[in-house]
Scaffold this motif. Structure first.
Motif, PDB file in Angstrom:
ATOM      1  N   ALA A 298       0.819  -1.201   0.000  1.00 33.82           N
ATOM      2  CA  ALA A 298       0.000   0.000   0.000  1.00 33.82           C
ATOM      3  C   ALA A 298       0.860   1.260   0.000  1.00 33.82           C
ATOM      4  O   ALA A 298       0.465   2.300  -0.553  1.00 33.82           O
ATOM      5  N   ALA A 299       2.052   1.172   0.598  1.00 32.45           N
ATOM      6  CA  ALA A 299       2.927   2.337   0.696  1.00 32.45           C
ATOM      7  C   ALA A 299       3.784   2.550  -0.552  1.00 32.45           C
ATOM      8  O   ALA A 299       4.483   3.564  -0.642  1.00 32.45           O
ATOM      9  N   LEU A 300       3.744   1.615  -1.496  1.00 36.71           N
ATOM     10  CA  LEU A 300       4.562   1.764  -2.705  1.00 36.71           C
ATOM     11  C   LEU A 300       4.225   3.054  -3.455  1.00 36.71           C
ATOM     12  O   LEU A 300       5.099   3.654  -4.098  1.00 36.71           O
ATOM     13  N   ALA A 301       2.983   3.485  -3.381  1.00 38.40           N
ATOM     14  CA  ALA A 301       2.585   4.706  -4.083  1.00 38.40           C
ATOM     15  C   ALA A 301       3.310   5.931  -3.545  1.00 38.40           C
ATOM     16  O   ALA A 301       3.428   6.949  -4.241  1.00 38.40           O
ATOM     17  N   ALA A 302       3.815   5.818  -2.304  1.00 41.54           N
ATOM     18  CA  ALA A 302       4.522   6.949  -1.690  1.00 41.54           C
ATOM     19  C   ALA A 302       6.020   6.896  -1.937  1.00 41.54           C
ATOM     20  O   ALA A 302       6.774   7.700  -1.374  1.00 41.54           O
ATOM     21  N   GLY A 303       6.483   5.957  -2.745  1.00 46.24           N
ATOM     22  CA  GLY A 303       7.912   5.848  -3.031  1.00 46.24           C
ATOM     23  C   GLY A 303       8.600   4.872  -2.102  1.00 46.24           C
ATOM     24  O   GLY A 303       8.243   3.697  -2.055  1.00 46.24           O
ATOM     25  N   ARG A 304       9.551   5.379  -1.328  1.00 48.19           N
ATOM     26  CA  ARG A 304      10.317   4.524  -0.409  1.00 48.19           C
ATOM     27  C   ARG A 304      10.259   5.128   0.989  1.00 48.19           C
ATOM     28  O   ARG A 304      11.251   5.706   1.468  1.00 48.19           O
ATOM     29  N   PRO A 305       9.112   5.005   1.686  1.00 50.10           N
ATOM     30  CA  PRO A 305       9.000   5.585   3.035  1.00 50.10           C
ATOM     31  C   PRO A 305      10.080   5.057   3.969  1.00 50.10           C
ATOM     32  O   PRO A 305      10.405   3.858   3.963  1.00 50.10           O
ATOM     33  N   ALA A 306      10.632   5.928   4.788  1.00 55.96           N
ATOM     34  CA  ALA A 306      11.678   5.542   5.739  1.00 55.96           C
ATOM     35  C   ALA A 306      11.154   4.505   6.721  1.00 55.96           C
ATOM     36  O   ALA A 306      10.055   4.631   7.254  1.00 55.96           O
ATOM     37  N   GLY A 307      11.941   3.460   6.936  1.00 47.98           N
ATOM     38  CA  GLY A 307      11.570   2.398   7.859  1.00 47.98           C
ATOM     39  C   GLY A 307      10.650   1.357   7.273  1.00 47.98           C
ATOM     40  O   GLY A 307      10.248   0.420   7.965  1.00 47.98           O
ATOM     41  N   LEU A 308      10.309   1.515   5.977  1.00 51.21           N
ATOM     42  CA  LEU A 308       9.377   0.555   5.374  1.00 51.21           C
ATOM     43  C   LEU A 308       9.931  -0.025   4.078  1.00 51.21           C
ATOM     44  O   LEU A 308       9.957  -1.241   3.911  1.00 51.21           O
ATOM     45  N   LEU A 309      10.386   0.818   3.169  1.00 49.74           N
ATOM     46  CA  LEU A 309      10.859   0.339   1.872  1.00 49.74           C
ATOM     47  C   LEU A 309      12.281   0.789   1.553  1.00 49.74           C
ATOM     48  O   LEU A 309      12.773   0.533   0.460  1.00 49.74           O
ATOM     49  N   ASP A 310      12.930   1.446   2.517  1.00 51.73           N
ATOM     50  CA  ASP A 310      14.306   1.889   2.286  1.00 51.73           C
ATOM     51  C   ASP A 310      15.287   0.871   2.853  1.00 51.73           C
ATOM     52  O   ASP A 310      14.903  -0.099   3.507  1.00 51.73           O
ATOM     53  N   ARG A 311      16.554   1.085   2.597  1.00 51.18           N
ATOM     54  CA  ARG A 311      17.591   0.154   3.048  1.00 51.18           C
ATOM     55  C   ARG A 311      17.679   0.172   4.578  1.00 51.18           C
ATOM     56  O   ARG A 311      17.685   1.249   5.195  1.00 51.18           O
ATOM     57  N   PRO A 312      17.777  -1.009   5.221  1.00 52.31           N
ATOM     58  CA  PRO A 312      17.748  -1.060   6.692  1.00 52.31           C
ATOM     59  C   PRO A 312      19.103  -0.768   7.331  1.00 52.31           C
ATOM     60  O   PRO A 312      19.724  -1.629   7.956  1.00 52.31           O
ATOM     61  N   ASP A 313      19.571   0.455   7.191  1.00 52.44           N
ATOM     62  CA  ASP A 313      20.829   0.859   7.823  1.00 52.44           C
ATOM     63  C   ASP A 313      20.616   2.201   8.518  1.00 52.44           C
ATOM     64  O   ASP A 313      19.525   2.768   8.494  1.00 52.44           O
ATOM     65  N   GLY A 314      21.666   2.707   9.143  1.00 53.36           N
ATOM     66  CA  GLY A 314      21.577   3.996   9.815  1.00 53.36           C
ATOM     67  C   GLY A 314      20.497   4.017  10.883  1.00 53.36           C
ATOM     68  O   GLY A 314      20.490   3.199  11.812  1.00 53.36           O
ATOM     69  N   ALA A 315      19.556   4.946  10.740  1.00 51.36           N
ATOM     70  CA  ALA A 315      18.483   5.117  11.728  1.00 51.36           C
ATOM     71  C   ALA A 315      17.237   4.326  11.350  1.00 51.36           C
ATOM     72  O   ALA A 315      16.137   4.635  11.822  1.00 51.36           O
ATOM     73  N   TRP A 316      17.403   3.290  10.526  1.00 52.17           N
ATOM     74  CA  TRP A 316      16.244   2.549  10.031  1.00 52.17           C
ATOM     75  C   TRP A 316      15.361   2.017  11.155  1.00 52.17           C
ATOM     76  O   TRP A 316      14.128   2.086  11.066  1.00 52.17           O
ATOM     77  N   VAL A 317      15.966   1.495  12.211  1.00 55.68           N
ATOM     78  CA  VAL A 317      15.169   0.909  13.299  1.00 55.68           C
ATOM     79  C   VAL A 317      14.278   1.966  13.939  1.00 55.68           C
ATOM     80  O   VAL A 317      13.098   1.704  14.236  1.00 55.68           O
ATOM     81  N   LEU A 318      14.788   3.170  14.150  1.00 59.06           N
ATOM     82  CA  LEU A 318      13.968   4.240  14.723  1.00 59.06           C
ATOM     83  C   LEU A 318      12.817   4.601  13.788  1.00 59.06           C
ATOM     84  O   LEU A 318      11.704   4.904  14.239  1.00 59.06           O
ATOM     85  N   HIS A 319      13.080   4.576  12.481  1.00 60.31           N
ATOM     86  CA  HIS A 319      12.025   4.855  11.518  1.00 60.31           C
ATOM     87  C   HIS A 319      11.023   3.701  11.430  1.00 60.31           C
ATOM     88  O   HIS A 319       9.862   3.913  11.065  1.00 60.31           O
ATOM     89  N   ARG A 320      11.492   2.504  11.753  1.00 61.15           N
ATOM     90  CA  ARG A 320      10.612   1.326  11.684  1.00 61.15           C
ATOM     91  C   ARG A 320       9.572   1.328  12.802  1.00 61.15           C
ATOM     92  O   ARG A 320       8.428   0.892  12.598  1.00 61.15           O
ATOM     93  N   LEU A 321       9.944   1.801  13.972  1.00 61.06           N
ATOM     94  CA  LEU A 321       9.073   1.697  15.138  1.00 61.06           C
ATOM     95  C   LEU A 321       7.683   2.297  14.910  1.00 61.06           C
ATOM     96  O   LEU A 321       6.678   1.688  15.318  1.00 61.06           O
ATOM     97  N   PRO A 322       7.552   3.482  14.290  1.00 64.24           N
ATOM     98  CA  PRO A 322       6.193   4.013  14.076  1.00 64.24           C
ATOM     99  C   PRO A 322       5.332   3.162  13.151  1.00 64.24           C
ATOM    100  O   PRO A 322       4.102   3.308  13.152  1.00 64.24           O
ATOM    101  N   TRP A 323       5.970   2.288  12.346  1.00 61.93           N
ATOM    102  CA  TRP A 323       5.183   1.433  11.458  1.00 61.93           C
ATOM    103  C   TRP A 323       4.583   0.228  12.188  1.00 61.93           C
ATOM    104  O   TRP A 323       3.641  -0.394  11.684  1.00 61.93           O
TER     105      TRP A 323
END
Length: 346
Positions: A298-323
């Motif tokens: 469903a989020a593909l229409a928004a491109g690559r939302p942080a924590g969902l469709l981007d590469r899991p490095d850097g601050a990815w875990v913090l971005h993942r938590l709201p999902w």
């Protein structure tokens, strides 16, 4: 027979641990040049310092421990065969996702996209296969515990030792598959021992200390991978098949439960949560990764939302938590729909 509410609570913890663990390590990455091309990655490959977090969320051993306890109780209070209880939900899952995979192929979805969908949906099914094997073997395992007590775990543990000693030379596929139920019979046997009162709270410290000491030696001296789950690039996966490190974690978790068992108390709120998770445990287990996939697509229409469709490095875990709450809402809806249908079908 009085129901043990602490075992219900432990099953709820196991369900929550598996779901949250999978949602945190199952990164679906979209190609920046072709957003429809998806592939799977593990954040632990990019952020290895997070490996200790996997020890908290790897709760499959608790599933088998509770299952062994239930199998021993069930022998005194026969219920419907487990095969029938498991078959209907799995068939419903297949009836939904097999056509979905066909639609993806007909629509020209990249191979990597179809592979990640198939992998995330079907991978948890190995747990059910191992569970059915142990359920079929439950009468023999109950007899083994009545004869040898909790020391019955030494038999499957010896096979785990043999398997780990042979990993470097490569394990035959048949041996690797056979070792999955053999290794998970360790917590299953301990669950039976608890139900038969052959495992007591006083055994908790011994199990915990043994698990801590064994795990520390395996990680620091024997060079076992630090993650409790498989990570691309590691020497091997501690779950494929379960290693001595996985068994050490099982001993720690069960030991801590035994030490805390007498102090665990249900409040109305915790009882309600544990009850809901227990009633819907199988549906939650089968549909938690499809819930992640539905939100991802469903989020593909928004491109690559942080924590969902981007590469899991850097601050990815913090971005993942709201999902995570979004995944939970999708899972709640799927569980509500399919659990009701499963009950009507059975």
């Amino acid at each position: 027979m009085t129901r043990d509410t602490t075992v219900d609570a432990l099953r709820a913890v196991a369900v929550a641990g598996v779901v949250l663990g999978h949602w945190l390590v199952s990164a679906v990455v979209s190609d920046p040049y072709d957003t429809s091309a998806l592939h799977g990655e593990s954040p632990l490959s990019h952020l290895p310092y997070l490996a200790p977090a996997s020890w908290l969320f790897q709760t499959l051993g608790l599933f088998f421990f509770v299952s062994g306890f239930a199998a021993a109780r069930r022998s005194k209070n026969p219920q419907k065969p487990e095969k029938r209880r498991l078959l209907v939900p799995v068939l419903i899952l297949a009836a939904v996702w097999l056509p979905a995979l066909g639609i993806l192929k007909a629509a020209g979805a990249p191979d990597t996209t179809r592979h990640v969908v198939e992998s995330l949906v079907t991978h948890p099914l190995w747990f059910l296969a191992a569970y059915l094997v142990l359920t079929a073997a439950a009468p023999a395992l109950r007899l083994l515990v009545r004869t040898a007590g909790a020391m019955a775990v030494l038999l499957p543990l010896s096979f785990v030792v043999l398997t780990d000693a042979s990993r470097e030379d490569g394990l035959p596929e048949w041996w690797r598959l056979a070792m999955v139920p053999v290794a998970w019979s360790v917590p299953y046997l301990l669950g039976i021992a608890l139900a038969q009162e052959r495992l007591r709270p006083r055994d908790g410290p011994l199990l915990t200390v043994s698990g801590l000491a064994g795990g520390a030696l395996l990680l620091t001296v024997a060079g076992y991978p630090p993650s409790a789950v498989g990570v691309p690039g590691d020497r091997f996966s501690n779950l494929d098949p379960p290693s001595l490190a996985a068994m050490s974690l099982v001993m720690i978790q069960i030991g801590l439960y035994l030490m805390l068992r007498g102090r665990l108390r249900h409040t109305p709120a915790t009882a309600a949560v544990a009850g809901a998770l227990n009633r819907h445990a199988l549906s939650i287990f089968l549909w938690h990764q499809p819930a992640l996939l539905l939100v991802t697509f469903a989020a593909l229409a928004a491109g690559r939302p942080a924590g969902l469709l981007d590469r899991p490095d850097g601050a990815w875990v913090l971005h993942r938590l709201p999902w995570l709450p979004v995944f939970a809402i999708a899972l709640t809806a799927l569980t509500w729909v399919f659990h009701r249908y499963e009950r009507r079908t059975r």
